[in-house]
Design a protein around this motif. Structure first.
Motif, PDB file in Angstrom:
ATOM      1  N   MET A   5      63.409 156.748  29.769  1.00 48.84           N
ATOM      2  CA  MET A   5      62.019 156.315  29.899  1.00 48.84           C
ATOM      3  C   MET A   5      61.424 156.086  28.519  1.00 48.84           C
ATOM      4  N   VAL A   6      60.674 154.932  28.370  1.00 52.61           N
ATOM      5  CA  VAL A   6      59.979 154.676  27.112  1.00 52.61           C
ATOM      6  C   VAL A   6      58.597 154.158  27.430  1.00 52.61           C
ATOM      7  N   PRO A   7      57.631 154.273  26.528  1.00 54.64           N
ATOM      8  CA  PRO A   7      56.306 153.721  26.745  1.00 54.64           C
ATOM      9  C   PRO A   7      56.374 152.193  26.745  1.00 54.64           C
ATOM     10  N   HIS A   8      55.346 151.545  27.346  1.00 55.05           N
ATOM     11  CA  HIS A   8      55.296 150.084  27.411  1.00 55.05           C
ATOM     12  C   HIS A   8      55.036 149.515  26.033  1.00 55.05           C
ATOM     13  N   LYS A  46      68.111 167.158  16.419  1.00 55.84           N
ATOM     14  CA  LYS A  46      66.704 166.823  16.243  1.00 55.84           C
ATOM     15  C   LYS A  46      66.515 166.154  14.879  1.00 55.84           C
ATOM     16  N   PRO A  47      66.894 164.856  14.769  1.00 53.20           N
ATOM     17  CA  PRO A  47      66.767 164.169  13.481  1.00 53.20           C
ATOM     18  C   PRO A  47      65.314 163.881  13.132  1.00 53.20           C
ATOM     19  N   SER A  48      65.048 163.864  11.850  1.00 53.13           N
ATOM     20  CA  SER A  48      63.700 163.554  11.378  1.00 53.13           C
ATOM     21  C   SER A  48      63.425 162.061  11.488  1.00 53.13           C
ATOM     22  N   ARG A  57      69.228 151.510  10.117  1.00 53.45           N
ATOM     23  CA  ARG A  57      69.687 150.653   9.028  1.00 53.45           C
ATOM     24  C   ARG A  57      71.209 150.677   8.895  1.00 53.45           C
ATOM     25  N   GLU A  58      71.816 151.855   9.093  1.00 59.20           N
ATOM     26  CA  GLU A  58      73.256 151.994   8.870  1.00 59.20           C
ATOM     27  C   GLU A  58      74.089 151.573  10.071  1.00 59.20           C
ATOM     28  N   CYS A  59      73.475 151.523  11.257  1.00 56.27           N
ATOM     29  CA  CYS A  59      74.229 151.190  12.473  1.00 56.27           C
ATOM     30  C   CYS A  59      73.736 149.849  13.013  1.00 56.27           C
ATOM     31  N   PRO A  60      74.480 148.781  12.829  1.00 55.07           N
ATOM     32  CA  PRO A  60      74.008 147.450  13.248  1.00 55.07           C
ATOM     33  C   PRO A  60      73.708 147.346  14.738  1.00 55.07           C
ATOM     34  N   ILE A  61      74.461 148.051  15.577  1.00 54.72           N
ATOM     35  CA  ILE A  61      74.248 147.909  17.021  1.00 54.72           C
ATOM     36  C   ILE A  61      72.930 148.536  17.469  1.00 54.72           C
ATOM     37  N   LEU A  62      72.283 149.306  16.569  1.00 60.20           N
ATOM     38  CA  LEU A  62      70.983 149.905  16.898  1.00 60.20           C
ATOM     39  C   LEU A  62      69.833 149.214  16.168  1.00 60.20           C
ATOM     40  N   SER A  63      70.135 148.135  15.485  1.00 58.51           N
ATOM     41  CA  SER A  63      69.113 147.503  14.649  1.00 58.51           C
ATOM     42  C   SER A  63      67.969 146.894  15.445  1.00 58.51           C
ATOM     43  N   ASN A  64      68.226 146.513  16.702  1.00 59.05           N
ATOM     44  CA  ASN A  64      67.164 145.901  17.516  1.00 59.05           C
ATOM     45  C   ASN A  64      66.427 146.915  18.389  1.00 59.05           C
ATOM     46  N   ILE A  65      66.595 148.220  18.079  1.00 60.51           N
ATOM     47  CA  ILE A  65      65.889 149.278  18.817  1.00 60.51           C
ATOM     48  C   ILE A  65      64.890 149.924  17.878  1.00 60.51           C
ATOM     49  N   GLU A  66      63.683 150.124  18.348  1.00 59.91           N
ATOM     50  CA  GLU A  66      62.644 150.712  17.523  1.00 59.91           C
ATOM     51  C   GLU A  66      62.860 152.224  17.339  1.00 59.91           C
ATOM     52  N   LYS A  71      63.655 158.063  19.152  1.00 60.95           N
ATOM     53  CA  LYS A  71      63.053 159.398  19.218  1.00 60.95           C
ATOM     54  C   LYS A  71      63.004 159.897  20.658  1.00 60.95           C
ATOM     55  N   VAL A  72      62.597 159.010  21.588  1.00 57.82           N
ATOM     56  CA  VAL A  72      62.538 159.391  23.000  1.00 57.82           C
ATOM     57  C   VAL A  72      63.934 159.677  23.543  1.00 57.82           C
ATOM     58  N   TRP A  73      64.932 158.922  23.088  1.00 60.21           N
ATOM     59  CA  TRP A  73      66.300 159.170  23.550  1.00 60.21           C
ATOM     60  C   TRP A  73      66.760 160.583  23.158  1.00 60.21           C
ATOM     61  N   PHE A  74      66.491 160.948  21.899  1.00 59.75           N
ATOM     62  CA  PHE A  74      66.887 162.289  21.457  1.00 59.75           C
ATOM     63  C   PHE A  74      66.114 163.370  22.211  1.00 59.75           C
TER      64      PHE A  74
END
Length: 842
Positions: A5-8, A46-48, A57-66, A71-74
């Protein structure tokens, strides 16, 4: 795929791979994205915020995720992990409750059968009351079920042994799950999901018996392996030797076993057992290990140690281990013994006739040990200083075994008694065959090559809670111990005699730091390292640490436990002690002789020992924590003390004298402590103590300093000592030994500063036992008589250079001694004060 779940949020992307659906409710991650996030979660749940941005920045496959979505995923991932752990915990609790319910149902069935049997017996006895026939009466007596006498069996051949084994199995099972023994619940131990198990003791039967039932997360075969190795978990077991082992026809195994059991005190002999042990698997898959004594002499101790043992009897006892659904095992333990109470003094017989003591020392200890192993195996136990659980467990066993060996002093172990000094209060035993060899340091030989000496004694305590006394001894070591004696014992760990703290004059700061290493699952035993802080009195190395380290186990500090033996056992160690460090254990053991009634609540509070020091110092005038106690009067216990000392071959007599005097000093200190913590309080014969921090000490410090200034015309302390607290503090830490003694026919010391206690080698508790004539021999006293006359006439006197004696018999030299009268506020002479300048041990 993972859902979250994420906010709109607004998005201009129309691609089918966009992370926010048109409805604005869900974001869908690919398997690669989930894998990348899981890798990070494994490292940091619990990453900062900076770490999450770095991840994008270091993982290209996550570059299009805010970052907010990550944070919500963790957050959701941590929530799922918490739910998983909670579900696992609930499953474990449910499994325990199911097993506990099964045990309680079996116990209920047993009790119902017992009630039915009692009803039948009651009806039968009613019928007998109406019958006058003596024959019938005799028949009623014969109708009582008796245990078959296995002595009628032939124990000299396998067939006879198998017959005894089958008979033992049937009798054991009738005790473990039947009604052969009238079991009652162990006082103070109620069953529940968090308890170790269900415990019961015999109410009325031959000998003493105890039973335990519990759930253990180990497989039956592993449990059998542990329980058959009795010396590993039964601290009182000296040795167990299997003489004969052969298979039985039904797939079982028969063993003939000889066991030696330590005596718990110097007042009783040790026990040994000659038993048959039968191991087999029942038809339902349960494993059984049952055991009983055999008639005849069988195996026995060596001829040299034979007078130190009494043959005990084990009635059918053993272990029943049943596999449990979902893993683990349900275990039943029965211990039934006849400890031959006739062989001990009458005052000790309650110890050998108490089922509660058997339950605590053997039955409950076995179940707790298995539970401990199970938790260590599962990784639930965390220990300090990076030590493995098995290593720390070995340290505890070595401390206990070393203490028991010294306490019993078996002849076949190399121990022999020394001639006493006329008094029989302290026993001295020596062992020339026992060496302190550390395999971790084979290059440097240890300085003591003579042997080991043990000074031991036992005494009866009346109305003293063992748990409270042990806690006081643990928390207030400076009230009974001598730092220099600890330093002497610590020398056994050093390769150079000048490498240990006692080699040069050392002052104990009074501070001890307790560093926990580990504890058992119910914290009934604690393993810890004690650091005693000391500083050199020599000017050239005044800043060199002279700390002493002790490895210590403390057990039996729960005041509500019934039949528990309280122990404090310690041994000097090196600061970085290796796993195979040599140990020379000493300590205390307090055994209750009168068990508490189950309906009597001990009103002593758990933090009572925190105020014991003030009670001890002030004496009968202090009522804190004493007046509100309603004790169970008449409770008795036996205190046993054993201290070990290494010695050089040419110093045996000197060390023996020192050890004897030291143990007597410790006994005196413990007696004073015991009188304070006894619910009845201090007797009228005990005089108040003057110690640092008490009101009397503050007043006396001012009188001492004012009188010194009046008679000698100079200040004893610096001019910056203004307030009363400052005066006492400076007097307490003064470099010279300052002592005050009473003006009586036999002058006794009533106060000493820290240097004075170090010089006399005593404590504030034992100071009152030191008289003035004890520190000066007859020749010195004659020389000082003229000076004392001058002292009483002029109010002060300078005593010439001389030698006095410490309470440990060591000679102390001093450059000068100053004596003066201490005048009170009413201008009456209160006492005499002495200042010994530049003193040192000869």
């Amino acid at each position: 795929m993972a859902m979250m779940m994420v906010p709109h949020r607004e998005s201009s992307s129309g691609s089918i791979n966009r992370h926010l659906t048109d409805s604005g409710k869900y974001v869908r991650y690919t398997a690669e994205q989930v894998e990348a996030l899981e890798r990070v979660y494994a490292e940091c749940p619990k990453p900062s915020s900076l770490r999450r941005q770095q991840l994008i920045r270091e993982c290209p496959i996550l570059s299009n995720i805010e970052p907010k979505q990550i944070k919500v995923w963790f957050q959701n991932r941590r929530c799922r992990e918490k739910q998983r752990k909670e579900a696992s915990r609930l499953q474990t609790v449910n499994r325990k409750l199911t097993a506990m319910n099964k045990l309680l149902m079996e116990e209920n069935d047993r009790l119902q059968k017992q009630v039915s049997q009692l009803v039948c017996e009651n009806g039968y006895m009613r019928q007998q009351l109406h019958t006058t026939s003596a024959t019938t009466t005799d028949a009623s007596c014969d109708s009582v079920v008796t245990t078959p006498q296995h002595s009628l069996r032939d124990a000299n051949n396998p067939a006879g042994l198998l017959s005894i084994a089958e008979e033992t199995l049937a009798e054991f099972l009738s005790k473990a799950t039947g009604t052969a023994v009238d079991w009652v619940q162990m006082p103070g131990m109620k069953p529940g999901p968090d308890s170790v198990g269900i415990f019961a003791i015999s109410q009325s039967c031959s000998g003493v018996a105890a039973r335990a039932c519990g759930l253990v997360s180990l497989e039956p075969t592993k449990i059998v392996e542990i329980l058959k190795d009795r010396p590993s978990w039964f601290r009182d077991c000296r040795s167990l030797e299997v003489f004969t082992m052969f298979p039985a026809g039904n797939g079982g195994t028969i063993e003939l076993v000889y066991t030696q059991i330590y005596a718990p005190t110097t007042l009783a002999p040790a026990r040994d057992l000659w038993t048959l042990r039968y191991t087999m698997t029942l038809e339902n898959g349960s494993l059984v290990v049952c055991e009983r004594s055999l008639s005849g002499s069988g195996a026995g101790p060596s001829p040299a140690a034979a007078p130190q043992f009494v043959r005990g009897e084990m009635l059918p006892s053993g272990y029943l281990i049943r596999p449990c659904e979902g893993g683990g095992s349900i275990i039943h333990i029965v211990d039934h013994l006849n400890l031959e109470a006739w062989s001990v003094p009458e005052v000790l017989r309650p110890l050998y006739e108490s089922s509660k003591v058997v339950a605590q020392r053997i039955t409950i200890a076995a179940l707790r040990y298995i539970r401990q192993i199970a938790q260590e195996t599962s990784g639930e136990v965390v220990y300090g200083l990076g030590r493995q659980p098995a290593v720390l467990r070995t340290f505890s066993q070595r401390l206990s075994r070393g203490f028991n060996d010294a306490l019993n002093g078996f002849n076949d172990g190399g121990w022999s008694l020394m001639n006493g000094d006329g008094a029989e209060d302290v026993i001295i035993a020596v062992n020339f065959s026992k060496k302190l060899n550390a395999t971790s340091n084979p290059v440097n030989p240890l300085p003591f090559v003579g042997g080991i000496l043990c000074a031991k004694a036992s005494m009866l305590l009346q109305n003293v809670p063992p748990a409270v006394l042990v806690r006081f001894l643990r928390e207030h070591r400076s009230e009974w111990a001598d730092f220099n004696v600890d330093a002497y014992s610590a020398a056994s760990l050093k390769a150079c005699p000048f490498g240990y703290p006692g080699a040069r004059p050392t002052r104990f700061t009074g501070s001890q730091i307790i560093m926990p290493l580990g504890h058992t699952i119910e914290q009934e035993e604690m393993l810890e390292v004690i650091r005693l802080e000391g500083h050199s009195l020599a000017q050239d190395d005044a800043f060199v640490s002279r700390d002493i380290h002790l490895l210590q186990i403390c057990s039996g500090i729960d005041e509500n436990a019934v039949g528990v033996c309280s122990e404090l056992i310690f041994a000097p160690i090196d600061e970085m002690f290796p796993d195979d460090a040599p140990l020379l254990p000493s300590g205390f053991r307090i055994i209750p002789l009168d068990s508490k009634s189950s309906d009597v609540q001990d009103s002593l509070t758990s933090n009572r020992t925190l105020d014991l020091t003030s009670s001890l110092e002030v004496g009968p005038a202090s009522t804190n924590g004493v007046g509100d106690v309603s004790p169970s009067h008449g409770a008795r216990s036996v205190l046993t003390i054993a201290f070990q000392f290494p010695f050089d071959a040419n110093m045996q007599d000197n060390v023996a004298t020192m050890a004897r005097q030291y143990v007597r000093s410790v006994i005196s200190s413990v007696q004073r402590v015991a009188m304070v913590i006894s619910p009845s309080g201090l007797g009228p014969s005990i005089n108040p103590k003057l110690s640092q921090g008490s009101p009397e000490a503050l007043t006396l410090a001012n009188w001492v300093c004012q009188s010194y200034s009046f008679y000698l015309g100079t200040e004893l302390l610096g001019s910056d000592s203004l307030g009363a607290d400052s005066v006492l503090k400076d007097l307490w830490n003064h470099q010279d030994a300052i002592l005050c003694c009473s003006l009586k026919s036999i002058p006794v010391f009533i106060f000493a500063n820290q240097a004075g206690l170090d010089m006399l080698e005593t404590t504030l508790v034992a100071l009152q036992d030191v008289t003035l004539d004890k520190i000066f021999d007859e020749s010195v006293r004659k020389e000082l008589c003229p000076e004392f006359t001058k002292l009483m006439q002029e109010g002060f006197a300078y005593l010439p250079t001389g030698i006095c004696m410490s309470t440990m018999g060591r000679h102390v030299s001093y450059e000068q001694a100053i004596a003066w009268k201490v005048v009170s506020a009413e201008e009456t002479v209160h006492c005499l004060a002495f200042s010994f300048v530049n003193w040192s041990f000869v």
